[in-house]
Design an enzyme around this catalytic site. Structure first.
Site, PDB file in Angstrom:
ATOM      1  N   HIS A   1      -5.540  -3.619   5.375  1.00 37.21           N
ATOM      2  CA  HIS A   1      -4.944  -4.014   4.096  1.00 37.21           C
ATOM      3  C   HIS A   1      -6.002  -4.535   3.140  1.00 37.21           C
ATOM      4  CE1 HIS A   1      -1.715  -5.039   1.419  1.00 37.21           C
ATOM      5  NE2 HIS A   1      -1.918  -6.354   1.498  1.00 37.21           N
TER       6      HIS A   1
ATOM      7  N   ASP B   1       0.833  -1.206   0.000  1.00 40.80           N
ATOM      8  CA  ASP B   1       0.000   0.000   0.000  1.00 40.80           C
ATOM      9  C   ASP B   1       0.867   1.256   0.000  1.00 40.80           C
ATOM     10  OD1 ASP B   1      -2.292  -1.621   0.155  1.00 40.80           O
ATOM     11  OD2 ASP B   1      -2.116  -1.729   2.331  1.00 40.80           O
TER      12      ASP B   1
END
Length: 442
Positions: free
Chosen positions: A294, A267
């Site tokens: 996530h 990310d």
């Protein structure tokens, strides 16, 4: 833990107008030719006339990469001018926190890398779509002396292939549950990308139950064979598999919350890349903290905390946030059903492994975002920036969550219920299956 020391003396001849000096997270491009010998004599080479310039880089207890070698306490470059150009020199300085000084004019560039320690890394799920490229990248780390590859099938060929790469780490392969314990003996870092992709007719609950069972069994083996190792969980859904791993370790009496990590580095990698593209910034300079979880809306890039400081319109914030959250789908659609984000995930995981190894080796300046047992808010697990050290998490960087914009504050509150539900789902699975043996599958 095995320890090896390598002494190298390297003399470089500059062929082109750039050279490479990189670490996992940031790279400045280069072309050099190398003549090298180990432990003792050095082979000299003639250097063509070049304008002299001087750079000296002082690295504090470093683990820096130079074409696959860990740099020693300094890198000294002597010559007079600008084959790197101004931006190249600045990039190197920023990446390595260097200090430029004048030195006597000379026409050679000397590098003396030395490895102070080396570690064993186990990859559980090494023959999969993430496991193979991840194994290759970790094989390149100068801090790895032993690379243990485990899977339920096809791992022998992966190990044979990797063993031909001329980096110092020894590659060992282990196949099937009977060899899992051996794969984990003496390991310092365990990386778990093991899991199954979603198949036609499989519900999300089916996928969760399969991958959750895989993680549970693998972490049980870690608890029995290398309880002091750093554990990196990649297997999805990370928002649930990390709490599962924590419950397993608690049941075994070996849980250390400072050493269990959900790898959310992808990310951050995506956020850095997309912001640099959007704002026309040098990627090497960009750092965007990403917090939360996530998956989907639980991924929250804190664009207001971007370094270097940059302004975004409300539209840009929304577009970038949504793109970062849905980047996995972007890859799946681009691959037209032929796969998911395996290469970028492998790169991001390798970056986090390298950071962990640097911390284990004594580097005192290692920061990454990760999904961990947290103390930054009321959620028991949360992704945020942490400082890594020899014993795992040394500190939480709480300042990232202070002074948020209204958009970020609202998004943070919106993600909490979904993340909380994922955490509770993982804990419930672990508690329900304490006495039920799940099949080990990858």
């Amino acid at each position: 833990m095995a320890t090896r020391t390598y002494a190298f003396v390297e003399i470089f001849r500059i062929d082109q107008s750039s050279w490479t000096l990189s670490k996992m997270a940031a790279t400045a491009t280069a072309n050099v030719s190398i003549a090298a010998t180990a432990s003792g004599s050095a082979k000299a080479c003639m250097v063509p006339k070049i304008k002299p310039f001087s750079l000296q880089m002082t690295l504090a207890h470093d683990v820096r990469d130079f074409s696959g070698l860990k740099a020693a306490s300094y890198v000294s470059c002597e010559s007079e001018a600008s084959f790197l150009a101004k931006h190249g020199v600045i990039a190197l300085q920023n990446s390595f926190k260097t200090r430029a000084v004048k030195q006597s004019s000379a026409s050679a560039i000397g590098l003396r890398p030395k490895i102070s320690a080396s570690f064993n890394v186990a990859i559980l799920g090494a023959s999969g779509g993430i496991g193979q490229p991840l194994s290759l990248l970790i094989k390149m780390s100068p801090l790895v002396s032993g690379l243990h590859l485990y899977d339920i099938a096809n791992v022998k060929g992966v190990a044979a292939d990797l063993s031909h790469c001329n980096t110092p780490s020894e590659v060992l392969h282990f196949t099937g549950p009977d060899q899992l314990a051996a794969a984990l003996k003496g390991v310092n870092v365990v990386v778990i990308p093991a899991g199954v992709p979603r198949k036609p007719g499989m519900t999300r609950d089916d996928l969760f139950n399969m991958n959750a069972g895989i993680v549970k069994n693998l972490v049980e083996a870690v608890a029995d064979n290398c309880p002091g190792a750093f554990i990196h969980i990649i297997s999805n859904p990370v928002n649930s598999t990390v709490p599962i791993a924590a419950e397993v370790l608690k049941a075994k009496g070996v849980y250390d919350p400072k050493k269990l990590f959900g790898v959310t580095t992808l990310d951050v990698v995506r956020a850095n890349t997309f912001v640099a593209e959007k704002k026309n910034l040098k990627l090497i300079d960009v750092d965007v903290p990403v917090v939360g979880g996530h998956a989907g809306i639980t991924i929250l890039p804190l664009l207001s905390k971007t370094k270097p400081s940059v302004s975004f319109t409300d539209k840009e914030v929304e577009e970038l946030t949504v793109r970062i959250q849905n980047a996995g789908t972007e890859v799946v659609e681009a691959k037209a059903g032929a796969g998911s984000a395996t290469l970028s995930m492998a790169y991001a995981a390798a970056r986090f492994v390298e950071s962990s190894l640097r911390a284990l080796d004594g580097d005192t300046d290692v920061y990454e975002c990760a999904y961990v047992q947290s103390e930054v808010n009321e959620l028991p697990f949360f992704a945020s920036r942490i400082k890594l050290g020899k014993r795992g998490i040394e500190a939480f960087v709480n300042s990232d969550l202070q002074g948020l914009t209204d958009y970020e504050s609202n998004a943070l509150e919106a993600l909490k219920p979904e993340l909380k539900a994922s955490i509770e789902k993982g804990i419930a699975f672990a508690n329900k299956s304490k006495h039920a043996k799940q099949p080990v599958a990858v």
